[in-house]
Design an enzyme around this catalytic site. Structure first.
Site, PDB file in Angstrom:
ATOM      1  N   LEU A  45       0.877  -1.167   0.000  1.00 20.51           N
ATOM      2  CA  LEU A  45       0.000   0.000   0.000  1.00 20.51           C
ATOM      3  C   LEU A  45       0.915   1.218   0.000  1.00 20.51           C
ATOM      4  CD1 LEU A  45      -2.643  -1.004   2.716  1.00 20.51           C
ATOM      5  CD2 LEU A  45      -3.083  -0.742   0.271  1.00 20.51           C
ATOM      6  N   ASP A  46       0.608   2.226  -0.812  1.00 23.43           N
ATOM      7  CA  ASP A  46       1.490   3.387  -0.830  1.00 23.43           C
ATOM      8  C   ASP A  46       1.387   4.158   0.482  1.00 23.43           C
ATOM      9  OD1 ASP A  46      -0.654   5.292  -1.010  1.00 23.43           O
ATOM     10  OD2 ASP A  46      -0.732   5.011  -3.173  1.00 23.43           O
ATOM     11  N   MET A  47       2.282   5.102   0.672  1.00 20.24           N
ATOM     12  CA  MET A  47       2.402   5.777   1.962  1.00 20.24           C
ATOM     13  C   MET A  47       1.102   6.455   2.385  1.00 20.24           C
ATOM     14  SD  MET A  47       5.310   8.485   3.277  1.00 20.24           S
ATOM     15  CE  MET A  47       4.737   9.876   2.311  1.00 20.24           C
ATOM     16  N   SER A  87      -1.955   5.532   1.624  1.00 19.57           N
ATOM     17  CA  SER A  87      -3.087   4.607   1.705  1.00 19.57           C
ATOM     18  C   SER A  87      -3.054   3.857   3.032  1.00 19.57           C
ATOM     19  CB  SER A  87      -3.053   3.618   0.540  1.00 19.57           C
ATOM     20  OG  SER A  87      -3.142   4.296  -0.697  1.00 19.57           O
TER      21      SER A  87
END
Length: 253
Positions: free
Chosen positions: A113-115, A117
């Site tokens: 998950l990106d930062m 999210s």
């Protein structure tokens, strides 16, 4: 046995630290296990605190031999602001910091998950298990709840569900549905491409306020009762059952 950073200069570590690194319990919980007489070292019950081990001994919990890097299966509710990486040159926070004593260098994230999210993320040190989850032939559907700054048009949801081009990349959701509050959208993906949801919504000029992964297969965030930053440790059998037999996916509006 490689016990990495948990060893001191003499090659020893406290027994409770060894136990927590195996995923048996937190360090405080491991102390309780020792005092209750459930731990043996080389066949001898150790029921007082202060014992140290190197990891080369035969260490048993309820008769089962342990190793430092025993297989671990962790589900965490990742908060926003944490990276899925162990190597960041800018000193930013990573999800592994949230594990505390449960962390060891063998653990990695399954997918990412990106930062910015949040939501469900699986951490493990079982490569075969991870490959099963992410391999294209067996990959598991994942669901996301997207909150936008304004109501979202059905034009976006239809386009994403039917398939669309953004730049040179083709994106297609398995499901893309407006919620009762139309600033929220449920998106289900099979093989998520890098920043797929963000790129699609950006192409329609929507600003995402929150992007949360709410299910992985049959495992639903709401059923795990994990607050942001909290995690649970599972056996392989338990997590497999949750993912493949956890029930119907979805989100109430």
């Amino acid at each position: 046995m490689n016990s990495g950073r948990m060893m001191n200069n003499t090659g020893e570590m406290r027994l409770q630290k060894f136990l927590s690194s195996c995923g048996v319990a937190s360090r405080r919980g491991a102390e309780d296990l020792i005092v209750s007489g459930r731990i043996k070292v080389n066949g001898v019950v150790v029921d007082t605190l202060g014992a140290k081990v190197t990891g080369n001994e035969i260490i048993e919990f309820d008769g089962k031999r342990l190793s430092v890097y025993a297989k671990k299966y962790i589900v965490i509710n990742k908060p926003e602001g944490y990276l899925c990486t162990r190597k960041d040159t800018h000193g930013r926070k990573d999800v592994f910091e949230l594990l505390g004593d449960m962390d060891d260098p063998s653990i990695f994230h399954v997918g990412r998950l990106d930062m910015d999210s949040c939501g469900l993320l699986i951490l493990t040190n079982d490569g075969d298990f991870a490959n099963t989850l992410i391999h294209p032939s067996t990959s598991i559907n994942k669901g996301y709840l997207v909150e936008c700054d304004i109501p979202v048009s059905i034009r976006l949801t239809n386009a994403f569900a039917s398939g669309l081009e953004v730049g040179d990349v083709h994106y297609k959701a398995l499901r893309c549905e407006l919620m009762e509050d139309e600033s929220f959208v449920l998106v289900e993906l099979k093989e998520g491409k890098k920043r797929e949801i963000r790129e699609v919504f950006k192409s329609f000029s929507y600003r995402i306020l929150k992007l949360e992964r709410i299910f992985i297969g049959g495992m639903e965030l709401k059923s795990l009762h994990l607050k942001s930053g909290e995690f649970k440790l599972f056996s392989k059998e338990e997590i497999t059952k949750l993912i493949y037999n956890g029930g119907q996916n979805g989100c109430s509006s």
